[in-house]
Structures are given as structure tokens and as C-alpha cells.
Write an enzyme that holds these catalytic residues in place. Structure first.
Site, PDB file in Angstrom:
ATOM      1  N   THR A  22      47.613  -9.207  20.626  1.00 16.14           N
ATOM      2  CA  THR A  22      48.126  -9.395  21.163  1.00 16.14           C
ATOM      3  C   THR A  22      46.585  -9.907  21.914  1.00 16.14           C
ATOM      4  O   THR A  22      46.684 -10.913  22.592  1.00 16.14           O
ATOM      5  CB  THR A  22      49.193  -9.468  21.992  1.00 16.14           C
ATOM      6  OG1 THR A  22      49.723  -8.601  22.514  1.00 16.14           O
ATOM      7  CG2 THR A  22      50.543 -10.600  21.207  1.00 16.14           C
TER       8      THR A  22
ATOM      9  N   ILE B  78      45.989 -16.120  34.255  1.00  8.35           N
ATOM     10  CA  ILE B  78      45.135 -15.889  33.255  1.00  8.35           C
ATOM     11  C   ILE B  78      44.975 -14.847  33.230  1.00  8.35           C
ATOM     12  O   ILE B  78      43.671 -14.059  33.603  1.00  8.35           O
ATOM     13  CB  ILE B  78      44.440 -16.683  32.811  1.00  8.35           C
ATOM     14  CG1 ILE B  78      45.021 -17.855  32.407  1.00  8.35           C
ATOM     15  CG2 ILE B  78      43.830 -16.524  31.421  1.00  8.35           C
ATOM     16  CD1 ILE B  78      46.998 -17.772  31.957  1.00  8.35           C
TER      17      ILE B  78
ATOM     18  N   ASN C 195      43.132 -12.174  31.515  1.00  7.65           N
ATOM     19  CA  ASN C 195      42.358 -12.425  31.054  1.00  7.65           C
ATOM     20  C   ASN C 195      41.754 -13.748  30.073  1.00  7.65           C
ATOM     21  O   ASN C 195      42.775 -13.905  28.542  1.00  7.65           O
ATOM     22  CB  ASN C 195      42.132 -11.301  29.283  1.00  7.65           C
ATOM     23  CG  ASN C 195      40.928 -10.892  28.707  1.00  7.65           C
ATOM     24  OD1 ASN C 195      39.977 -11.186  28.148  1.00  7.65           O
ATOM     25  ND2 ASN C 195      40.835  -9.641  27.814  1.00  7.65           N
TER      26      ASN C 195
ATOM     27  N   THR D 209      41.896 -13.192  25.580  1.00  3.33           N
ATOM     28  CA  THR D 209      42.431 -12.409  24.693  1.00  3.33           C
ATOM     29  C   THR D 209      43.434 -14.119  24.616  1.00  3.33           C
ATOM     30  O   THR D 209      44.736 -14.135  24.276  1.00  3.33           O
ATOM     31  CB  THR D 209      43.114 -11.372  24.750  1.00  3.33           C
ATOM     32  OG1 THR D 209      43.480 -11.385  26.207  1.00  3.33           O
ATOM     33  CG2 THR D 209      42.255 -10.486  24.801  1.00  3.33           C
TER      34      THR D 209
ATOM     35  N   GLY E 107      52.080 -15.279  24.541  1.00  2.00           N
ATOM     36  CA  GLY E 107      52.469 -15.436  23.480  1.00  2.00           C
ATOM     37  C   GLY E 107      53.323 -16.148  22.362  1.00  2.00           C
ATOM     38  O   GLY E 107      53.004 -16.950  21.394  1.00  2.00           O
ATOM     39  N   GLU E 108      54.010 -16.907  23.090  1.00  2.00           N
ATOM     40  CA  GLU E 108      55.039 -18.497  22.238  1.00  2.00           C
ATOM     41  C   GLU E 108      54.801 -19.465  22.725  1.00  2.00           C
ATOM     42  O   GLU E 108      54.181 -20.376  21.540  1.00  2.00           O
ATOM     43  CB  GLU E 108      56.594 -17.703  23.156  1.00  2.00           C
ATOM     44  CG  GLU E 108      56.356 -16.283  22.340  1.00  2.00           C
ATOM     45  CD  GLU E 108      57.749 -15.450  22.681  1.00  2.00           C
ATOM     46  OE1 GLU E 108      59.273 -16.049  21.646  1.00  2.00           O
ATOM     47  OE2 GLU E 108      57.990 -15.203  23.677  1.00  2.00           O
TER      48      GLU E 108
HETATM   49 MO1  MOS Z   1      59.048 -13.144  20.722  1.00  2.00          MO
HETATM   50  S1  MOS Z   1      59.875 -14.636  18.823  1.00  2.00           S
HETATM   51  O1  MOS Z   1      60.224 -13.337  21.399  1.00  2.00           O
HETATM   52  O2  MOS Z   1      59.064 -11.283  19.679  1.00  2.00           O
END
Ligand code: MOS
Length: 742
Positions: A471, A633, A635, A638, A708-709
Site C-alpha cells: 500500500t 492525505i 502521501n 501512494t 485502503g478500501e
Molecule cells: Mo481489509 S478487507 O479490512 O483487510
């Protein structure tokens, strides 16, 4: 409500050179002398009992050290774990009895000198079964269905206001539709794998591809009855995970059991096929949305009924309704019902935005359908129902900038040029469709600690047992360390992926940046305090004799008086005069501070263009604009990649991804990357990513909510809505393959 400067520098990955030169070592790449290899035998029935295992031929095959079955496997304890203590993938230990709960379950494990020998010998093991009729779908499992009260401490059955009477009000515009998403399987490039090496009876070393080194450590300690610190887990690089490396799956326990039974280190590296049964997947969902709105688009009621699967050896809830309808729009009456059906199919788990991802597909498609019934622009419909307060918790959202996201997204995409009616836009022979959807993901806060070492040469080392799944976490934590400690970026080293380091939580729920960032903030304050102690005691320091509370970092590299920053002293001078090569401090692991007066949630707007040849209706996504409000944010580079990755995965969900099962055996039949279709470069258009908002300092001292999601949420709906706009065909069951548009 202008967007303030939220973008941190677009630094390239600090681990980039290691990765592109092949020097970054992933778990199973560690060379452990005398290592043997494990290969499993999987059940080919979905339910029943093992009646006999004939392993004579396998035992006689070249290189075979041991064949473990439920009859001879070392007995281990059932570990309970917990969010801080590891997440068991299954409630049942592998090889613990003769029961079969799903096809693909490990029923024996061959350990041999080489992987080829292990694989060949596994093919010789003959297992006999007394099969029973399996439950393989929701209809089969109706009588076993459960309505869980909570999922990860959040209520999943929600009731607000009087939904039923609003739904019966004939003055309102009403819509009811059912949406289906198929089973999806995480397909990180790095497949899961574990090397286990015993050092005597009491110490265990493990290299594991994991999102949770401390969790693996604790579960192994519990299972094998070891002191926690005698289990050491190493995972410096992870080649993608998406949730499938969050729990500790049977292969991890089996590697340690096999190493114990053979007296050799054992490597158990899953081939791609076993990633479809051995490390979880996203459950299929069936979601019925019923809504009623006034003719000017004000929602009066939403009911979201979602049905999902789990396995007999796990409790897992893909919380679709609570994590979308439960919080997205202002509405006086909301009802969320979630039902889980246990079936004899391998265990599901979290997969990028578990709940939000399929939940926003259903809800955001339903809203699009409503927009056509109302003859209202889809963006306008969402603005009309914008929620300033959390609709079911009734507290204000912190630093919510969704309206700006719609506005900027619409502007960048050129939304104002959209034909309101479907099937009107063309590019030559191609049908053109424009669709949009809202993205959302909660800001999760967990606990972490960190250790910081400052050296007399002005460099610093910061350590935490956190993770970089690919990530960019190494880079973001290096940046946060540099800023919080006040040490130049180039002089900071951040280390992670080792259970020896202070606690880091599971790299899940998009929590790492905020949680570990907070730990770095705390350890930086301790470090400044330790420097202050030295300076105060030093007659040569301009801070000599000062009160510690009056001192803080005043500029990078210097501590001084908070109210008179001209009086300060440099880190390196303080250490030099004290005759120290380095000082080290470690933060304490505490419970995260909870702010119940605000709701913390990230938001976004997804805009999609598709083009479709009417003669061969294969959907091509030709443009995508994603505007995200996720606090600060850290970075820019990324972060952008995280959002792009989420959108790519959402396009895969919309158009190609589906794990198909043999309806007789419950065995996946698309268990490879030729049959399970993830998008390739040719499937993906330029993706434009923008960030709006302000740092969310009410959430944490870093101001970041995690990214991330959220990129995957709303994406599949934006694609499906664009497909409808292009064709007038509403596809409510993913993926949108050409046959569904014929
Ligand atoms: Mo994420 S699906 O909470 O690893």
C-alpha cells in the site's frame, strides 16, 4: 467550505528500489536451512466423514518425511484470539477430527524434502468418505439461517422510524429491487504461505505472509501453549492481501504442526488454487432494497434486506446494509435486516470494504433507478438526501466534504453535458453511458505503540509491528515519523513486519495510517520529553532548569520553549553534550480515545463512462473520475495509487469477477487466473483521482482517516449505472457480462 491544503508530498516508495531489484524478501522467500515442504490433500466432498485414509503408497514415495492426518497430527489447543489477539480464520483446528465441512478442506498434509516430492506423494493419498447431503446455497440453508445482532461491535439489524407505513404511502414514489453479487476471491500476486521453524520445544520462528504479525504470534502461542514472546513472526513485505491475509488460516497452524512432527522447518506455500478455498473469499450477496421518496426526491423510507453466506466452521457477517444504508443518506425511516446462511462451502472473510462494497452496489444502483423514476439528476438526488448527521447514530459527521466531492467530480467529468434519458448518447456506433455513485468507508481507530531511537548523527529509527501490504505504508510512516519527530525524511528509517516490535494492529479496516500514525505522534512526544530531560539537566543548554511542560519541538530538529521558540536547543547538540550515541523511547499501548459526539466516515464520488458496441455488448470502461474525502492525505502519490487500485478492483467486480462453484460438490471451478477474470491493463481506462476536504484532527492527531478500501466502494454501481444509461438495460446481478446485455 473550501478544501484546505490536505495533500502531503508525493514521495516515491522508500521500499521501491528493494522491490524492483528483487531484494525485498517476502515470507516464503526466506532461506531456512534444512527446510522441508508441505503439500495438502483436500477433501473432494462438501460434507461427511472421513472413513479411511490410505497413505501407504504416499509414505513410500521418494523424499516423504511424514503424512499428517487427523489420526496422527499433533493436538493443539483451540485459540480464541480477538481483535487485538489474532483472528482465527476458522473456529476448528485443522486435522482435529474426521469431519468434513466443505470441499477443499485439508484432510491430510504431506511433508517431503522437496515441493515436487510432497506434491507427488499427496496425489497418492487415498481418502474414503461417508458423504452426506451438503447445504450449498441460501435456499438449502434456510432452516439454519441466523440474524446476528452485531458484527465487530457494530449493530447490524437497524430500525429507525416507521418504515412500513412510509412504504405503504401511495403519495410517495416507491421502488423495490433485488441485487445479486457473486462470490469474489482475493487474488493478491503473492499467494499466502508460511515457514515454521522450531527452536527446541518452546520457541517457534515463523515467516508468514500476513496482515497481522502480532495476531499470528498470539494465536500460535495460544495453540501450541507457548510464551507469546517465544513465538517470533516475520513479515517485512506482503505482495497484496485485500483482507485474505488478515485472519490466521489453517495452513499457518499446519506449517507449525508439520515442523513439530518432522523435526524440520516446514514451508507451506499455497498454490493459486488453494487461495480459492484456504484463505477466504467474499460471500455472494442477495440484497433487496425498498425505498419511498417524495416526488421532489426526499427519501422517506429505505429498507435494506441482505442475505449472505458463512461456513459451518466460522462466524462471518458481510454487513451490507448497516455499512451502507445504515449511514449514507438522511431519511426518517430506515430498516436494515441482515441474515447469514451457513453452507458447506469454504469460509468467507473480509475482502476490501467488506459490507460497504456489495452494500453500496445495491444501494447506489437502487438510487439510480429511483432517479429515473423521479426524472431527477442522480447527483441532485444524492444532494437532496445529503446527511450532515449520521442517520442512525444521530451525531454529526466529522469533516465531511461529500458535497464538494460531487461538485468537483461532476466538473472534472463534464457531468453537465449528460443526456438525462438513457440510450441517447453515442460515439459513432458505440453506445455511451455516464453513471455515478457515492463511495463511503468508516474511519476505524485501533491501538498501536511504537519505539523511536534518535542517534547522535541526527538520524532516527522508528519501529512498530505494523504492515505494508504493498500500500505504501513504509513510505507514509517514514513521512509521519519525519514530521512528528522533527527529523529529515532521508534520515528516518521505519521498520515494520516483526512481532518483536511494539504492538501494531491488523492491517485491516483501512486503519493503519491513522492508528500507527497516532502511535508515532505519541512516541515523538516521548522523545521530545526525553531530550527535554537531558537539556534541563545540562547547564550548557539554553533550556537548563526549565519546566519540562514548557518545552516542545519548536522546529524540526530543535526543542524549545513553547511560548518563546527563540530559546531552543538542537537534538544533536543535546545528545553530544550528554555524551550519548542514541536515546530510545517506547510508547505505551492504550485503548484508543473514543469520541462519541462525532461520527468518523470517509466519502467519495465515483463517475464512470462506458462505451458498448451494440452488436457485441462487451462493456468497456473508458473514463473514471474518483473524488475522495478521507481527511489529510499523507502521501499524494501512494494515496492516489490506493484509490486507483480500489477502482480497478471495483471495475473487476462490475464486469468480470466471479468465483463459480460446482453445484454438486461446492468446489470452486474457476480457481485460477485464466478462469477467474481480474481486469488487465487493457480493461482499465485512465483513472482520475482527486482529494477534497480538510485534515480530520477530531479523529486523530495525524488528521488522516485511511484510504485502503474506499476506492472500491460505489465503483461497481457507477459502472452498472453507466451501463443502464448507455443501453436502458438494468443488470442487477454482477458481473455484467455480454450475455446479460444481449
Ligand atoms: Mo481489509 S478487507 O479490512 O483487510
Amino acid at each position: 467550505m473550501a478544501t484546505t491544503n490536505i495533500l502531503g508530498p508525493a514521495r516515491s516508495r522508500v521500499d521501491g528500489p528493494l522491490k524492483v531489484t528483487g531484494r525485498a524478501k517476502y515470507a516464503v522467500e526466506f532461506v531456512v536451512p534444512q527446510c522441508s515442504y508441505a503439500w495438502p490433500v483436500e477433501s473432494n466432498i462438501a460434507k461427511g466423514k472421513i472413513t479411511a485414509i490410505d497413505s501407504k503408497a504416499a509414505q513410500a514415495a521418494p523424499g516423504v518425511l511424514k503424512i499428517l492426518t487427523h489420526e496422527n497430527a499433533p493436538k493443539i489447543k483451540k485459540a480464541s484470539g480477538g481483535m487485538m489477539k489474532g483472528i482465527p480464520g476458522e473456529q476448528r483446528n485443522p486435522l482435529s477430527d474426521d469431519e468434513v465441512y466443505y470441499a477443499g478442506q485439508y484432510v491430510a498434509l504431506v511433508v517431503a524434502r522437496t515441493i515436487e516430492q510432497a506434491r507427488y506423494a499427496a496425489s497418492l493419498v487415498r481418502v474414503s468418505y461417508a458423504p452426506e447431503e451438503p447445504l450449498l446455497n441460501m435456499e438449502d440453508a434456510e432452516h439454519k439461517a441466523k440474524k446476528p445482532k452485531k458484527n465487530n461491535d457494530e449493530h447490524v439489524q437497524l430500525t429507525k422510524g416507521d418504515v412500513e407505513s412510509a412504504l405503504q404511502n401511495h403519495d410517495l414514489v416507491r421502488l423495490e429491487q433485488t441485487y445479486y453479487t457473486p462470490t469474489e476471491t482475493h487474488n493478491p500476486i503473492e499467494m499466502s504461505g508460511t515457514i515454521a521453524q522450531w527452536d527446541g520445544d518452546k520457541k517457534l520462528n515463523v515467516w508468514d505472509a500476513t496482515q497481522f504479525v502480532k495476531g499470528v504470534q498470539n494465536l500460535l502461542a495460544e495453540s501450541f501453549d507457548l510464551e507469546v514472546e517465544n513465538v517470533r513472526v516475520v513479515s517485512p513485505f506482503v505482495g497484496g492481501a485485500f483482507g485474505c491475509k488478515g485472519a490466521t488460516w489453517p495452513h499457518v497452524l499446519l506449517a507449525a504442526m508439520a515442523a513439530k512432527a518432522t523435526g524440520t522447518p516446514v514451508k507451506f506455500h499455497l498454490p493459486r488454487k488453494l487461495m480459492f478455498t484456504g484463505t477466504g473469499h467474499r460471500t455472494p450477496t442477495r440484497q433487496t432494497l425498498t425505498m419511498a421518496a417524495t416526488t421532489d426526491g426526499k427519501l422517506q423510507a429505505i429498507r435494506h434486506v441482505s442475505d449472505t453466506l458463512t461456513s459451518p466452521v466460522a462466524e462471518f457477517t458481510e454487513s451490507c446494509g448497516a455499512r451502507s444504508t445504515g449511514l449514507m443518506y438522511a431519511c426518517p425511516a430506515i430498516r436494515v435486516e441482515e441474515t447469514v446462511f451457513p453452507v458447506n462451502i469454504a469460509t468467507p472473510t473480509f475482502m476490501r470494504a467488506p459490507g460497504e462494497c456489495p452494500g453500496t452496489f445495491a444501494l447506489e444502483c437502487a438510487l439510480d433507478e429511483l432517479s429515473y423514476l423521479l426524472q431527477m439528476d442522480p447527483v441532485q438526488l444524492r444532494l437532496t438526501n445529503h446527511a450532515d448527521n449520521h442517520p442512525t447514530k444521530d451525531v454529526p459527521f466529522s469533516a465531511k466534504h461529500l458535497k464538494e466531492a460531487y461538485q468537483l467530480g461532476a466538473e472534472k467529468f463534464g457531468w453537465s453535458k449528460r443526456e438525462a434519458m438513457h440510450s441517447k448518447m453515442r460515439d459513432g456506433n458505440l453506445l455511451v453511458g455516464w453513471g455515478m455513485a457515492t463511495a463511503t468507508y468508516p474511519a476505524h481507530k485501533m491501538s498501536a505503540a511504537a519505539k523511536a531511537t534518535l542517534r547522535a548523527d541526527g538520524s532516527a529509527l522508528v519501529q512498530c509491528a505494523t504492515h505494508d501490504l504493498g500500500t505504501g505504508a513504509y513510505t507514509a510512516f517514514t513521512q509521519i515519523s519525519s514530521e512528528q519527530l522533527g527529523v529529515p525524511f532521508e534520515k528516518v528509517t521505519f521498520e515494520l513486519g516483526k512481532s518483536d516490535f511494539p504492538f501494531g494492529p491488523v492491517a485491516g479496516g483501512s486503519n493503519s495510517t491513522g492508528t500507527v500514525g497516532t502511535a508515532i505522534h505519541e512516541v515523538a512526544l516521548l522523545l521530545h520529553g526525553a531530550l527535554a530531560d537531558l537539556a534541563i539537566a545540562d547547564s550548557k543548554s539554553s533550556l537548563h532548569g526549565a519546566k519540562k511542560d514548557d518545552i516542545a519541538m519548536v522546529v524540526p530538529g530543535r526543542i524549545g520553549f513553547k511560548n518563546d521558540s527563540a530559546k531552543s536547543d538542537s537534538y544533536t547538540d543535546i545528545l553530544r553534550r550528554a555524551g550519548k550515541d542514541a536515546i530510545a523511547v517506547e510508547s505505551k499501548l492504550g485503548a484508543p480515545e473514543e469520541n462519541k459526539k462525532l461520527a468518523f466516515q470517509s466519502w467519495g464520488a465515483q463517475f464512470c463512462e462506458v462505451k458498448i458496441d451494440p452488436l457485441l455488448p462487451r462493456v468497456q470502461v473508458t473514463r473514471f473520475v474518483s473524488v475522495i474525502n478521507g481527511g489529510r492525505i499523507v502521501n499524494e502519490k501512494t494515496a492516489r495509487s490506493q484509490i486507483m487500485g480500489g477502482v480497478v478492483m471495483g471495475i473487476g467486480m462490475a464486469l468480470t469477477e466471479e468465483t463459480a462453484y460446482d453445484p454438486k460438490t461446492g468446489m470452486p471451478v474457476t480457481a485460477n487466473l485464466a478462469d477467474y477474470h481480474v481486469p488487465t491493463n487493457a480493461d482499465i481506462p485512465p483513472i482520475e483521482v482527486h482529494f477534497v476536504g480538510e485534515p480530520d484532527f477530531a479523529f486523530n492527531p495525524i488528521g488522516a482517516r485511511g484510504l485502503g478500501e474506499i476506492g472500491i466502494t460505489g465503483t461497481a454501481a457507477a459502472v452498472a449505472n453507466a451501463v443502464y444509461h448507455a443501453t436502458g438495460k438494468r443488470v442487477r446481478d454482477l458481473p455484467i457480462t455480454p450475455d446479460k446485455l444481449m
